[in-house]
Design a protein around this motif. Structure first.
Motif, short mmCIF file in Angstrom:
data_model
loop_
_atom_site.label_atom_id
_atom_site.label_comp_id
_atom_site.label_asym_id
_atom_site.label_seq_id
_atom_site.Cartn_x
_atom_site.Cartn_y
_atom_site.Cartn_z
N PHE A 8 0.84 -1.20 0.00
CA PHE A 8 0.00 0.00 0.00
C PHE A 8 0.87 1.25 0.00
O PHE A 8 1.89 1.29 0.68
CB PHE A 8 -0.87 0.05 1.27
N ASP A 80 -13.12 -2.85 2.20
CA ASP A 80 -12.15 -2.46 1.19
C ASP A 80 -12.49 -1.08 0.62
O ASP A 80 -11.61 -0.22 0.46
CB ASP A 80 -12.08 -3.51 0.09
N ARG A 81 -13.74 -0.85 0.33
CA ARG A 81 -14.18 0.46 -0.20
C ARG A 81 -13.91 1.58 0.81
O ARG A 81 -13.47 2.66 0.45
CB ARG A 81 -15.65 0.42 -0.58
N CYS A 83 -11.66 1.65 3.13
CA CYS A 83 -10.22 1.83 3.32
C CYS A 83 -9.52 2.43 2.10
O CYS A 83 -8.38 2.88 2.21
CB CYS A 83 -9.58 0.51 3.71
N GLU A 84 -10.19 2.46 0.96
CA GLU A 84 -9.58 3.06 -0.24
C GLU A 84 -9.18 4.51 -0.02
O GLU A 84 -8.23 4.99 -0.62
CB GLU A 84 -10.54 2.97 -1.43
N THR A 87 -5.39 5.27 0.89
CA THR A 87 -4.25 4.94 0.04
C THR A 87 -4.35 5.57 -1.35
O THR A 87 -5.43 5.88 -1.84
CB THR A 87 -4.14 3.41 -0.14
N SER A 88 -3.19 5.72 -1.97
CA SER A 88 -3.13 6.15 -3.37
C SER A 88 -2.88 4.95 -4.29
O SER A 88 -3.11 5.04 -5.49
CB SER A 88 -2.02 7.18 -3.57
N ASP A 89 -2.43 3.84 -3.70
CA ASP A 89 -2.16 2.64 -4.49
C ASP A 89 -2.26 1.42 -3.58
O ASP A 89 -1.81 1.46 -2.43
CB ASP A 89 -0.77 2.72 -5.12
N GLU A 90 -2.83 0.36 -4.11
CA GLU A 90 -2.95 -0.92 -3.41
C GLU A 90 -2.60 -2.00 -4.42
O GLU A 90 -3.25 -2.11 -5.46
CB GLU A 90 -4.38 -1.09 -2.91
#
Length: 100
Positions: A8, A80-81, A83-84, A87-90
């Motif tokens: 992440f 998951d939605r 927690c998006e 982050t800028s990338d997962e």
């Protein structure tokens, strides 16, 4: 034993919220603990890159992992939605066999 590993890139202002969700007593652990075969999660912060984190989720078997994903699909997707925003990338780094 298997492990799933995720990388992440965390927004600096969201680091504490990210740690609360992904840490050893976080939302993801509480979800996974309800599943048979879950063996724990590690949260690692990459030294020298304070915005990069890894999670390592351990499972007794790939079947246990797949059953958990199926059993908790709606809750997994909702978490998951949520927690998006942290982050800028997962990036999923794959399913790995643990060598003892």
């Amino acid at each position: 034993m298997i492990a799933t590993i995720w990388r992440f890139r965390v927004h600096p202002e969201m680091a504490q919220a990210f740690e609360r969700a992904y840490g050893p007593h976080g939302d993801w652990v509480r979800l996974f603990e309800r599943a048979d075969g879950y063996a724990g999660t590690e949260l690692l912060r990459l030294h020298g890159e304070p915005s990069t984190w890894l999670t390592i989720d351990r499972w007794r078997s790939e079947g246990d992992y797949e059953r958990a994903r199926a059993s908790f699909a709606d809750e997994y997707t909702a978490l998951d939605r949520r927690c998006e925003a942290y982050t800028s990338d997962e990036t999923w780094l794959g399913l790995h066999s643990v060598v003892a």
